[in-house]
Design a protein around this motif. Structure first.
Motif, short mmCIF file in Angstrom:
data_model
loop_
_atom_site.label_atom_id
_atom_site.label_comp_id
_atom_site.label_asym_id
_atom_site.label_seq_id
_atom_site.Cartn_x
_atom_site.Cartn_y
_atom_site.Cartn_z
N TYR A 42 9.84 -6.78 -22.93
CA TYR A 42 9.07 -5.89 -23.93
C TYR A 42 8.04 -4.98 -23.72
O TYR A 42 7.95 -3.90 -24.07
N LEU A 43 6.94 -5.49 -22.79
CA LEU A 43 5.95 -4.84 -22.54
C LEU A 43 6.51 -3.45 -21.71
O LEU A 43 5.93 -2.56 -21.48
N LEU A 44 7.46 -3.97 -20.61
CA LEU A 44 8.05 -2.65 -19.92
C LEU A 44 8.34 -1.48 -20.79
O LEU A 44 8.35 -0.47 -20.52
N ASN B 257 7.61 -1.13 -23.83
CA ASN B 257 6.67 -0.45 -24.43
C ASN B 257 5.72 0.68 -23.57
O ASN B 257 5.34 1.77 -24.06
N PHE B 258 5.58 0.33 -22.47
CA PHE B 258 5.21 1.17 -21.44
C PHE B 258 5.88 2.45 -21.23
O PHE B 258 5.31 3.54 -21.26
N GLN C 257 5.41 4.68 -24.20
CA GLN C 257 4.06 5.41 -24.20
C GLN C 257 4.32 6.58 -23.23
O GLN C 257 3.93 7.57 -23.45
N CYS C 258 4.93 6.42 -22.07
CA CYS C 258 5.38 7.46 -21.21
C CYS C 258 6.24 8.60 -21.99
O CYS C 258 5.89 9.80 -21.58
N ARG D 159 9.81 -6.98 -30.24
CA ARG D 159 9.23 -7.99 -29.38
C ARG D 159 10.38 -8.74 -28.97
O ARG D 159 10.12 -9.40 -27.74
N TYR E 26 5.29 -1.10 -10.71
CA TYR E 26 5.24 -2.31 -11.37
C TYR E 26 4.83 -3.38 -10.72
O TYR E 26 4.18 -4.10 -10.74
N ILE F 184 1.06 1.91 -11.32
CA ILE F 184 2.20 2.33 -12.06
C ILE F 184 1.74 3.75 -12.86
O ILE F 184 2.37 4.53 -13.21
#
Lengths: 437, 85, 306
Positions: free
Chosen positions: C85-87, C89-90, C93-94, C147, C167, C275
């Motif tokens: 999920y965090l990846l 999200n990242f 963002q990008c 999530r 990462y 990253i």
């Protein structure tokens, strides 16, 4: 060609995205040292303040900030300002010319009939040094300490301050508390006048002058100390909005009178009989509440940032004031912005403020005719234009117009003052050029 | 010319009271739900969104208003400093 | 698919140890400034385990990876864990920050663009219709995730290749820091980061291919002194097409479906985290001929090779 946001936005946004991914807090200022890049960030400004027919002041500031490895920040600031021109001495205008003695006792000056008496002996240069050190103490708690030094020909000011800030709620909320203490020493030319005594007017070159003048003096210098406590709370409301709330309590003790100001004593018709030196209490307790909100609009509203704040101040001299300040930062193109500004200020008069005294009024302890503690309304209108140059340095220019209008807090005017401007308006232009690199 | 301003003064104070009290109450009760995730701070990180986006401008203005008016500080310390007031 | 052998090798160096291993189709190494061999080995095992873990989880070549599971889900919801999920999200963002140019769902464009390493003049340019067809399966905005799960529309693919290695570098630094305070450097095929300066505040010396050297025989490495932060290199030195005298790298513009023209052959950037450096290098390459001015405007330290 892609349109990627301005430089601070991209770097900061990436840093934050990275911290979310890795679960660590990442400083938005680059800490990378791949070739020893430890740099100072400087902000310089030059300001010119000019009142119509009165005071003109110039001020120059250079401030440097450096961030160290562990998020420690050092800020040093050097300020020079110079003042020249004339300032109201507290006496009222009269249908005839008036003569006053200069604060130093060396010489007189004459105010033409119908005009507000202005003392033009004010010429001074001041130098100021500030230093502030900020560093994280433990997780989520940041501390800061600082010092202040300021010196002009007749005035010395030394101060220290300390502050603690606690971040919580994922750094969305911050609670802070600070204390400051200043000690000022005033050594006016001509010494400290005896409060409520009459201004001696005569021939300053005559042999008796010096001893007569000395009788109106009670000392060479006086001092005062100021202790402040400031409690603050900031809260991020949303991705676009941040708010702040402050409360401050300030105690000033010592010599708070202005030794250069007098109060005109008039007969019932309004003609001046005497000018007496003002006298203010030797302590003042001020409190204020302050609130501010900043909101970042989207493309529909030009991506502008609105800044609105309100301050309410009240003290034990009977003065209370409202200040509403608004600013709108509007980006223009990729590298510049325009920022219109509007400020509205209103204050009530101090209890002991009287624009003049009528002869048969009962005896008084404290009195001042200084328009700066009288009832007034003031408006500032201005705009700032800034541009980021290639290389990242920023140049900006700010132009403001300040208009201050005294208002009558209930004093009836005797006949002789009819038709005279007894509450002159203050109009000033402010120009400032800044350069950051 | 003098302006009569008692009426204006009282209205302003009442208005101020009406704004301050509700704002404080809203703030105290709603704190826990407010805020953003660390990755939502892109706009907040911009220099223009700092509470004092230009400390130099603020210092210059504070000095002017300290010299011409009876109030000082509120946002920061207002003490001492110069022989202006 | 030939699996690389998963072993690490510890070797003594001048003032410390070097641990080498193979992962993510490149040579990986950890340099640690310590005289304690056991510590070096412990750190080496920890780092290599983490790199292999990330490879197993996010490599699109590995049929059991979560990436492959998502890519073969045919439009069904796939459950994901916190890390994924965090990846995502990242990546989101990008995608936002680059205005859609950086898009981890753009991998399918590979099907119409054939880059081969050896030949330069290439006639295999797809026509616009082929590109348009494929573009209908590209677009991060079409991906739905939260999530706990991700739903990838049928025939779309995601690829963590653009962020996976960097990462992994950052994760290894985090884990290594928990094990020891000794200065160390993690280098995964040219994407590297350090935990801090070497003993006595000395910088790490890192060699990158001289940006000014075009002759492979005369390759003189340029030495960079790095005290903190990370370096990442994004480039296409070996995979490109030339048509009508214009050089097209293998970085594809996710919005047009075309490779970016006139991009530098490689960009090495410096940033606090690997990253970030990686994304900045990739975003720069996506600017094509404006790559260098893009990075200068952002005040990023970088080296570009054209």
């Amino acid at each position: 060609m892609a349109c990627i946001g301005n430089k601070t936005n991209l770097k900061a946004a990436l840093s934050i995205a990275t911290s979310a991914l890795l679960g660590t807090s990442v400083a938005t200022t680059s800490q990378v040292q791949a070739k020893d890049a430890d740099e100072w960030q400087f902000d310089t400004a030059y300001l010119l303040y000019s009142e119509v027919d009165r005071v003109t002041a110039g001020e120059a500031i250079i401030a440097g900030t450096k961030t160290y490895a562990n998020d420690e920040i050092l800020n040093l600031k050097f300020t020079v300002d110079a003042l020249t021109g004339s300032s109201a001495n507290g006496a009222v205008a009269q249908p005839n010319a008036q003569t006053f003695t200069r604060p130093s006792g060396n010489g007189q000056y004459v105010t033409p009939a119908g005009e507000t008496p202005l003392d033009d002996t004010f010429q001074d240069t001041r130098v100021q040094l500030n230093g502030q050190w900020t560093q994280p103490l433990v997780e989520n708690i940041t501390g800061s300490v600082g010092g202040h030094f300021s010196k002009e020909y007749d005035y010395l000011s030394l101060g220290v301050n300390g502050n603690l800030a606690y971040d919580f709620n994922k750094k969305n909320s911050t609670f802070s508390m600070g204390l400051s203490y200043f000690h000022d020493i005033f050594t006016p030319e001509g010494g400290i006048p005896k409060p409520l005594s009459s201004m001696l007017v005569g021939d300053s070159s005559s042999p008796e002058w010096d001893s007569e003048f000395a009788k109106t003096r009670v000392g060479d210098s006086e001092d005062k100390s100021t202790a402040d406590i400031l409690v603050g709370f900031t809260q991020v409301i949303s991705r676009r909005m941040i708010t702040a709330f402050n409360y401050s309590y300030s105690m000033v003790d010592g010599y708070l009178t202005d030794p250069f100001k007098v109060v005109s004593v008039l007969n019932t018709e309004g003609l001046v009989q005497d000018n007496i030196y003002e006298n203010r209490p030797d302590s003042r307790v001020k409190q204020s509440t302050f609130m501010q909100a900043k909101y970042h609009f989207d493309e529909g509203m030009l991506n502008m940032v609105a800044d609105v704040s309100y301050r309410y101040m009240w003290d034990d001299w009977g003065i209370n004031s409202h200040t509403i300040d608004t600013r709108f930062n509007i980006p223009v193109g990729r590298a510049s912005y325009i920022e219109p500004h509007l400020r509205f200020y209103q204050q009530s008069a101090a209890d002991f403020f009287k624009p003049f005294l009528i002869e048969d009024q009962s005896s008084i302890d404290f009195i001042s005719a200084d328009y700066r503690i009288g009832e007034m309304t003031a408006v500032t209108v201005g705009a700032k234009y800034g541009v980021v140059l290639t290389g990242g340095n920023e140049l900006s220019i700010r132009l403001e117009y300040y208009h201050q209008m005294p208002t009558n807090s209930g004093f009836a005017e005797p006949a002789a003052l009819n038709g005279l401007d007894t509450a002159p308006v203050v109009d000033a232009i402010i120009v400032q050029v800044s350069y950051s690199f | 010319m003098w302006l009569k301003s008692n009426f204006i003064k009282n209205t302003m104070v009442n208005k101020a009271k009406k704004i301050i009290i509700p704002t404080l109450l809203i703030n105290l009760t709603a704190c826990a739900n407010l805020g953003v995730e660390p990755w939502e701070r892109d706009l907040l990180a911009k220099k223009e969104m700092a509470l004092t986006s230009s400390p130099v401008d603020a210092a210059l203005d504070d000095h002017i208003y300290f010299s011409k008016e009876a109030s000082s500080g509120g946002k920061s310390f207002g003490g001492g400093g110069c022989g202006c007031n | 698919m030939m699996q690389e052998k998963r072993t690490i090798k510890v070797s003594k160096q001048k003032d410390g140890y070097g641990i080498t291993f193979n992962a993510m189709a490149c040579s990986c190494e950890v340099l640690i400034q310590t005289s304690d061999k056991n510590l070096a080995k412990q750190v080496g095992l920890c780092v290599s385990d983490e790199v292999w873990r990330i490879e197993d989880k996010y490599s699109r070549y590995d049929r059991q990876s979560i990436c492959s599971q998502i890519n073969t889900s045919e439009g069904r919801k796939v459950s994901i864990d916190e890390e994924t999920y965090l990846l995502l999200n990242f990546a989101e963002q990008c995608y936002q920050l680059s205005d859609g140019l950086f898009d981890i769902s753009s991998g399918v464009l590979r099907k119409v663009w054939a880059f081969d390493g050896l030949s330069c003049e290439c006639q295999h340019f797809p026509n616009q219709d082929d590109i348009n067809n494929i573009l209908s399966f590209v677009g991060w905005h079409k991906v739905i995730y939260d999530r706990h799960s991700i739903t990838l529309p049928n025939k779309m693919q995601i690829d963590f290749g653009g962020i996976g290695k960097e990462y992994a570098v950052d994760r290894c630094i985090l884990l290594a820091k928990q094990l020891t305070d000794k200065p160390l450097l993690v280098n995964l095929g040219g994407d590297l980061a350090v935990t801090g300066p070497r003993e006595e505040n000395q910088p790490w010396q890192v060699a990158i291919e001289n940006p000014k050297s075009n002759k492979p025989e005369k390759k003189q490495d340029m030495i960079i002194a790095i005290n903190q932060g990370a370096l990442a290199t994004s480039g296409d030195a070996k995979r490109f097409l030339i048509k009508d005298g214009i050089r097209y790298g293998h970085i594809l513009n996710a919005k047009t479906g075309w490779p970016v023209a006139e991009a530098p052959r490689s960009i090495t950037t410096v940033a606090p985290q690997c990253i970030q450096a990686g994304i900045l290098a990739t975003l720069a390459l996506l600017q094509g001929k404006d790559a260098e001015s893009f990075l200068t405007e952002q005040e990023i330290t970088f080296w570009a090779r054209r």
